[in-house]
Design a protein around this motif. Structure first.
Motif, PDB file in Angstrom:
ATOM      1  N   ASP A 173      21.715  49.322  18.509  1.00 54.23           N
ATOM      2  CA  ASP A 173      22.549  50.365  19.087  1.00 54.23           C
ATOM      3  C   ASP A 173      24.011  50.176  18.666  1.00 54.23           C
ATOM      4  O   ASP A 173      24.722  51.143  18.377  1.00 54.23           O
ATOM      5  CB  ASP A 173      22.428  50.339  20.610  1.00 54.23           C
ATOM      6  N   SER A 174      24.455  48.916  18.625  1.00 54.97           N
ATOM      7  CA  SER A 174      25.832  48.620  18.219  1.00 54.97           C
ATOM      8  C   SER A 174      26.041  48.912  16.735  1.00 54.97           C
ATOM      9  O   SER A 174      27.063  49.482  16.344  1.00 54.97           O
ATOM     10  CB  SER A 174      26.152  47.149  18.514  1.00 54.97           C
ATOM     11  N   VAL A 175      25.064  48.531  15.913  1.00 49.51           N
ATOM     12  CA  VAL A 175      25.168  48.766  14.465  1.00 49.51           C
ATOM     13  C   VAL A 175      25.209  50.262  14.163  1.00 49.51           C
ATOM     14  O   VAL A 175      25.918  50.710  13.257  1.00 49.51           O
ATOM     15  CB  VAL A 175      23.993  48.097  13.727  1.00 49.51           C
ATOM     16  N   SER A 176      24.459  51.039  14.943  1.00 51.52           N
ATOM     17  CA  SER A 176      24.415  52.492  14.699  1.00 51.52           C
ATOM     18  C   SER A 176      25.763  53.159  14.937  1.00 51.52           C
ATOM     19  O   SER A 176      25.993  54.286  14.505  1.00 51.52           O
ATOM     20  CB  SER A 176      23.359  53.142  15.595  1.00 51.52           C
ATOM     21  N   GLY A 177      26.677  52.470  15.643  1.00 55.52           N
ATOM     22  CA  GLY A 177      28.006  53.019  15.907  1.00 55.52           C
ATOM     23  C   GLY A 177      28.985  52.831  14.759  1.00 55.52           C
ATOM     24  O   GLY A 177      30.100  53.362  14.806  1.00 55.52           O
ATOM     25  N   ILE A 178      28.595  52.102  13.710  1.00 57.25           N
ATOM     26  CA  ILE A 178      29.465  51.898  12.552  1.00 57.25           C
ATOM     27  C   ILE A 178      29.614  53.215  11.790  1.00 57.25           C
ATOM     28  O   ILE A 178      28.627  53.863  11.453  1.00 57.25           O
ATOM     29  CB  ILE A 178      28.890  50.802  11.625  1.00 57.25           C
ATOM     30  N   GLN A 179      30.844  53.605  11.534  1.00 49.37           N
ATOM     31  CA  GLN A 179      31.122  54.916  10.934  1.00 49.37           C
ATOM     32  C   GLN A 179      30.467  55.082   9.563  1.00 49.37           C
ATOM     33  O   GLN A 179      30.003  56.161   9.213  1.00 49.37           O
ATOM     34  CB  GLN A 179      32.637  55.114  10.810  1.00 49.37           C
ATOM     35  N   SER A 180      30.452  54.023   8.760  1.00 52.16           N
ATOM     36  CA  SER A 180      29.889  54.118   7.410  1.00 52.16           C
ATOM     37  C   SER A 180      28.383  54.353   7.418  1.00 52.16           C
ATOM     38  O   SER A 180      27.809  54.737   6.402  1.00 52.16           O
ATOM     39  CB  SER A 180      30.213  52.850   6.616  1.00 52.16           C
ATOM     40  N   LEU A 181      27.742  54.118   8.565  1.00 52.20           N
ATOM     41  CA  LEU A 181      26.289  54.322   8.683  1.00 52.20           C
ATOM     42  C   LEU A 181      25.963  55.573   9.484  1.00 52.20           C
ATOM     43  O   LEU A 181      24.852  55.721   9.985  1.00 52.20           O
ATOM     44  CB  LEU A 181      25.640  53.102   9.354  1.00 52.20           C
ATOM     45  N   LYS A 182      26.920  56.472   9.585  1.00 54.31           N
ATOM     46  CA  LYS A 182      26.766  57.648  10.433  1.00 54.31           C
ATOM     47  C   LYS A 182      25.551  58.491  10.054  1.00 54.31           C
ATOM     48  O   LYS A 182      24.872  59.062  10.910  1.00 54.31           O
ATOM     49  CB  LYS A 182      28.039  58.494  10.361  1.00 54.31           C
ATOM     50  N   GLY A 183      25.234  58.553   8.762  1.00 52.19           N
ATOM     51  CA  GLY A 183      24.116  59.375   8.298  1.00 52.19           C
ATOM     52  C   GLY A 183      22.761  58.881   8.767  1.00 52.19           C
ATOM     53  O   GLY A 183      21.826  59.669   8.922  1.00 52.19           O
ATOM     54  N   ILE A 184      22.643  57.566   8.978  1.00 58.00           N
ATOM     55  CA  ILE A 184      21.355  56.999   9.407  1.00 58.00           C
ATOM     56  C   ILE A 184      21.479  56.329  10.769  1.00 58.00           C
ATOM     57  O   ILE A 184      20.647  55.500  11.136  1.00 58.00           O
ATOM     58  CB  ILE A 184      20.839  55.982   8.364  1.00 58.00           C
ATOM     59  N   ALA A 185      22.526  56.699  11.500  1.00 57.41           N
ATOM     60  CA  ALA A 185      22.810  56.052  12.784  1.00 57.41           C
ATOM     61  C   ALA A 185      21.655  56.198  13.768  1.00 57.41           C
ATOM     62  O   ALA A 185      21.261  55.233  14.425  1.00 57.41           O
ATOM     63  CB  ALA A 185      24.097  56.634  13.388  1.00 57.41           C
ATOM     64  N   GLU A 186      21.106  57.403  13.865  1.00 60.07           N
ATOM     65  CA  GLU A 186      20.028  57.632  14.835  1.00 60.07           C
ATOM     66  C   GLU A 186      18.764  56.863  14.454  1.00 60.07           C
ATOM     67  O   GLU A 186      18.056  56.340  15.328  1.00 60.07           O
ATOM     68  CB  GLU A 186      19.711  59.124  14.926  1.00 60.07           C
ATOM     69  N   ALA A 187      18.482  56.774  13.159  1.00 56.62           N
ATOM     70  CA  ALA A 187      17.310  56.016  12.699  1.00 56.62           C
ATOM     71  C   ALA A 187      17.456  54.542  13.043  1.00 56.62           C
ATOM     72  O   ALA A 187      16.485  53.893  13.471  1.00 56.62           O
ATOM     73  CB  ALA A 187      17.129  56.189  11.196  1.00 56.62           C
ATOM     74  N   ILE A 188      18.665  54.004  12.866  1.00 57.78           N
ATOM     75  CA  ILE A 188      18.920  52.601  13.215  1.00 57.78           C
ATOM     76  C   ILE A 188      18.799  52.405  14.719  1.00 57.78           C
ATOM     77  O   ILE A 188      18.216  51.428  15.189  1.00 57.78           O
ATOM     78  CB  ILE A 188      20.322  52.173  12.724  1.00 57.78           C
TER      79      ILE A 188
END
Length: 243
Positions: free
Chosen positions: A183-198
């Motif tokens: 959940d914390s990793v998904s908040g990283i801006q550079s991963l916004k495109g796959i945030a929900e998958a993470i």
């Protein structure tokens, strides 16, 4: 396998471990819900809800469950009884399954007395019974599944080392990563495109979904998949030692 399961359960409750885990869990949750002033205190709240319990419990179990599971294999490896157990006419997976069920039973027993909390909240509603029963039961189901993953992770961690403290630390770290790490990793801006998958890889996303009172098959499949994966990894560790 039944004989091994009975032995594990007996060892939990013939020592202080089982009673201590149940007591500590009830003490901590009870203090936050009924005694300590704050946002989590039900008396100071405006609604008849057990949300405080379902917020606190995952964090309490994050440390209590590894304390239960750290001895499952580590103690056997240190004393040398695991080698003897592996020579018996029982498969590695049956050994893992028996250990896992024994640890899970202790956690379930610690959860059962909290139904007194639910009855109390039910009676405190205005009018009596004015509480979200669907969300409450969904949260209980989610908490049960969360506990199964913690126990599976703890079982795996215990198989990795003959030191109970090391097994405890590994279990806490892995449980923390699966509960809130993704959940914390998904908040990283550079991963916004796959945030929900993470985010969907973590426990919290599925636990929160069940807490709304909707039992989605995708959430159930997730919990079963993670539990099976860690039990399979544990079996592989034992099989390697056996070979």
């Amino acid at each position: 396998m039944i004989a091994l399961l009975k032995r594990e359960i007996s060892s939990f409750f013939s020592s202080i471990t089982g009673a201590l885990v149940v007591s500590v869990f009830l003490l901590i949750t009870g203090l936050f819900i009924w005694v300590i002033p704050g946002d989590l205190n039900l008396i100071f709240g405006e609604y008849a809800t057990l949300d405080s319990l379902f917020y606190i419990a995952p964090w309490v179990y994050l440390f209590l469950v590894p304390a239960v599971t750290m001895r499952l294999f580590a103690d056997e490896k240190k004393s040398g009884t695991l080698d003897l157990l592996l020579t018996r006419p029982i498969s590695s997976f049956e050994i893992v399954w028996a250990k896992f069920l024994a640890g899970l039973l202790v956690v379930i027993i610690s959860l059962l007395p909290t139904f007194i909390y639910m009855f109390s909240v039910y009676q405190l509603g205005n009018p009596v019974g004015n509480m979200d029963m669907g969300g409450t039961w969904g949260s209980y189901i989610g908490l049960f599944f969360l506990a199964t993953i913690y126990v599976a992770i703890g079982t795996f961690s215990s198989a990795l080392s003959d030191n109970q403290i090391v097994a405890f630390v590994i279990a806490v770290v892995l449980s923390f990563v699966f509960y809130t790490g993704f959940d914390s990793v998904s908040g990283i801006q550079s991963l916004k495109g796959i945030a929900e998958a993470i985010r969907q890889l973590g426990i919290d996303a599925h636990y929160s979904s069940l807490s709304r009172g909707v039992v989605d098959s995708r959430d159930v499949i997730y919990f079963f998949s993670v539990v099976f994966a860690f039990l399979y990894f544990t079996k592989m560790v034992l099989s390697t030692k056996k070979n």
